[in-house]
Design a protein around this motif. Structure first.
Motif, PDB file in Angstrom:
ATOM      1  N   VAL A   1       4.618 -27.583 -21.953  1.00 45.87           N
ATOM      2  CA  VAL A   1       4.788 -26.153 -22.210  1.00 45.87           C
ATOM      3  C   VAL A   1       3.885 -25.749 -23.376  1.00 45.87           C
ATOM      4  O   VAL A   1       3.829 -26.434 -24.395  1.00 45.87           O
ATOM      5  CB  VAL A   1       6.265 -25.820 -22.544  1.00 45.87           C
ATOM      6  CG1 VAL A   1       6.437 -24.355 -22.903  1.00 45.87           C
ATOM      7  CG2 VAL A   1       7.161 -26.191 -21.374  1.00 45.87           C
ATOM      8  N   THR A   2       3.173 -24.643 -23.208  1.00 46.61           N
ATOM      9  CA  THR A   2       2.288 -24.142 -24.259  1.00 46.61           C
ATOM     10  C   THR A   2       2.846 -22.846 -24.835  1.00 46.61           C
ATOM     11  O   THR A   2       3.774 -22.243 -24.268  1.00 46.61           O
ATOM     12  CB  THR A   2       0.878 -23.856 -23.707  1.00 46.61           C
ATOM     13  OG1 THR A   2       0.974 -22.776 -22.764  1.00 46.61           O
ATOM     14  CG2 THR A   2       0.284 -25.084 -23.026  1.00 46.61           C
ATOM     15  N   LYS A   3       2.242 -22.404 -25.942  1.00 48.82           N
ATOM     16  CA  LYS A   3       2.655 -21.114 -26.519  1.00 48.82           C
ATOM     17  C   LYS A   3       2.455 -20.003 -25.511  1.00 48.82           C
ATOM     18  O   LYS A   3       3.258 -19.080 -25.428  1.00 48.82           O
ATOM     19  CB  LYS A   3       1.853 -20.819 -27.789  1.00 48.82           C
ATOM     20  CG  LYS A   3       2.242 -21.652 -28.967  1.00 48.82           C
ATOM     21  CD  LYS A   3       1.559 -21.177 -30.223  1.00 48.82           C
ATOM     22  CE  LYS A   3       0.192 -21.799 -30.330  1.00 48.82           C
ATOM     23  NZ  LYS A   3      -0.498 -21.496 -31.593  1.00 48.82           N
ATOM     24  N   GLY A   4       1.409 -20.092 -24.748  1.00 47.01           N
ATOM     25  CA  GLY A   4       1.136 -19.077 -23.730  1.00 47.01           C
ATOM     26  C   GLY A   4       2.241 -18.975 -22.694  1.00 47.01           C
ATOM     27  O   GLY A   4       2.515 -17.898 -22.174  1.00 47.01           O
ATOM     28  N   ASP A   5       2.868 -20.102 -22.399  1.00 54.66           N
ATOM     29  CA  ASP A   5       3.975 -20.101 -21.438  1.00 54.66           C
ATOM     30  C   ASP A   5       5.171 -19.312 -21.964  1.00 54.66           C
ATOM     31  O   ASP A   5       6.009 -18.854 -21.185  1.00 54.66           O
ATOM     32  CB  ASP A   5       4.424 -21.534 -21.133  1.00 54.66           C
ATOM     33  CG  ASP A   5       3.361 -22.354 -20.428  1.00 54.66           C
ATOM     34  OD1 ASP A   5       2.535 -21.771 -19.702  1.00 54.66           O
ATOM     35  OD2 ASP A   5       3.352 -23.585 -20.624  1.00 54.66           O
ATOM     36  N   LEU A   6       5.256 -19.181 -23.282  1.00 57.67           N
ATOM     37  CA  LEU A   6       6.421 -18.536 -23.891  1.00 57.67           C
ATOM     38  C   LEU A   6       6.147 -17.094 -24.317  1.00 57.67           C
ATOM     39  O   LEU A   6       6.997 -16.463 -24.911  1.00 57.67           O
ATOM     40  CB  LEU A   6       6.898 -19.348 -25.101  1.00 57.67           C
ATOM     41  CG  LEU A   6       7.337 -20.764 -24.783  1.00 57.67           C
ATOM     42  CD1 LEU A   6       7.695 -21.494 -26.057  1.00 57.67           C
ATOM     43  CD2 LEU A   6       8.500 -20.777 -23.814  1.00 57.67           C
ATOM     44  N   ARG A   7       4.987 -16.597 -24.037  1.00 56.80           N
ATOM     45  CA  ARG A   7       4.655 -15.222 -24.421  1.00 56.80           C
ATOM     46  C   ARG A   7       5.159 -14.233 -23.394  1.00 56.80           C
ATOM     47  O   ARG A   7       5.506 -14.577 -22.280  1.00 56.80           O
ATOM     48  CB  ARG A   7       3.134 -15.073 -24.545  1.00 56.80           C
ATOM     49  CG  ARG A   7       2.581 -15.780 -25.736  1.00 56.80           C
ATOM     50  CD  ARG A   7       1.150 -15.366 -25.959  1.00 56.80           C
ATOM     51  NE  ARG A   7       0.621 -16.126 -27.084  1.00 56.80           N
ATOM     52  CZ  ARG A   7      -0.540 -16.740 -27.092  1.00 56.80           C
ATOM     53  NH1 ARG A   7      -1.331 -16.662 -26.051  1.00 56.80           N
ATOM     54  NH2 ARG A   7      -0.931 -17.394 -28.146  1.00 56.80           N
ATOM     55  N   GLY A   8       5.186 -12.977 -23.804  1.00 60.05           N
ATOM     56  CA  GLY A   8       5.487 -11.878 -22.888  1.00 60.05           C
ATOM     57  C   GLY A   8       6.864 -11.933 -22.278  1.00 60.05           C
ATOM     58  O   GLY A   8       7.873 -12.034 -22.970  1.00 60.05           O
ATOM     59  N   LYS A   9       6.897 -11.893 -20.960  1.00 63.21           N
ATOM     60  CA  LYS A   9       8.153 -11.786 -20.226  1.00 63.21           C
ATOM     61  C   LYS A   9       9.090 -12.961 -20.514  1.00 63.21           C
ATOM     62  O   LYS A   9      10.295 -12.775 -20.692  1.00 63.21           O
ATOM     63  CB  LYS A   9       7.874 -11.694 -18.729  1.00 63.21           C
ATOM     64  CG  LYS A   9       9.107 -11.451 -17.901  1.00 63.21           C
ATOM     65  CD  LYS A   9       8.773 -11.293 -16.434  1.00 63.21           C
ATOM     66  CE  LYS A   9      10.026 -11.080 -15.623  1.00 63.21           C
ATOM     67  NZ  LYS A   9       9.742 -10.967 -14.199  1.00 63.21           N
ATOM     68  N   ALA A  10       8.545 -14.159 -20.583  1.00 64.22           N
ATOM     69  CA  ALA A  10       9.396 -15.332 -20.843  1.00 64.22           C
ATOM     70  C   ALA A  10      10.078 -15.224 -22.194  1.00 64.22           C
ATOM     71  O   ALA A  10      11.253 -15.543 -22.341  1.00 64.22           O
ATOM     72  CB  ALA A  10       8.566 -16.612 -20.764  1.00 64.22           C
ATOM     73  N   MET A  11       9.345 -14.772 -23.203  1.00 66.43           N
ATOM     74  CA  MET A  11       9.916 -14.632 -24.539  1.00 66.43           C
ATOM     75  C   MET A  11      11.009 -13.565 -24.538  1.00 66.43           C
ATOM     76  O   MET A  11      12.052 -13.736 -25.157  1.00 66.43           O
ATOM     77  CB  MET A  11       8.829 -14.298 -25.557  1.00 66.43           C
ATOM     78  CG  MET A  11       9.341 -14.352 -26.969  1.00 66.43           C
ATOM     79  SD  MET A  11      10.075 -15.940 -27.377  1.00 66.43           S
ATOM     80  CE  MET A  11       8.848 -16.576 -28.437  1.00 66.43           C
TER      81      MET A  11
END
Length: 66
Positions: free
Chosen positions: A41-51
């Protein structure tokens, strides 16, 4: 049983609760770190909608307004 004894029991239970939370939190952090590594999992995976899903849109919106 008098009030001071009850207060002492409450303090002891509060300490037990805090210790249990601390121990469970440690385990949760270890579990999450392992999952992050396992699934890459990367920071990008946790951005936007997921966050927004993780912390709730309302919480995010109210924190952005402050």
């Amino acid at each position: 049983m008098d009030i001071s004894e009850i207060d002492k029991q409450i303090a002891e239970l509060q300490k037990k609760k805090e210790d249990a939370i601390k121990e469970n939190k440690k385990k949760a952090v270890v579990d999450v770190k392992k999952l992050i590594l396992d699934f890459k999992v990367t920071k990008g995976d946790l951005r936007g909608k997921a966050m927004k899903q993780l912390i709730g849109e309302n919480s995010l919106n109210s924190s952005l307004k402050n």
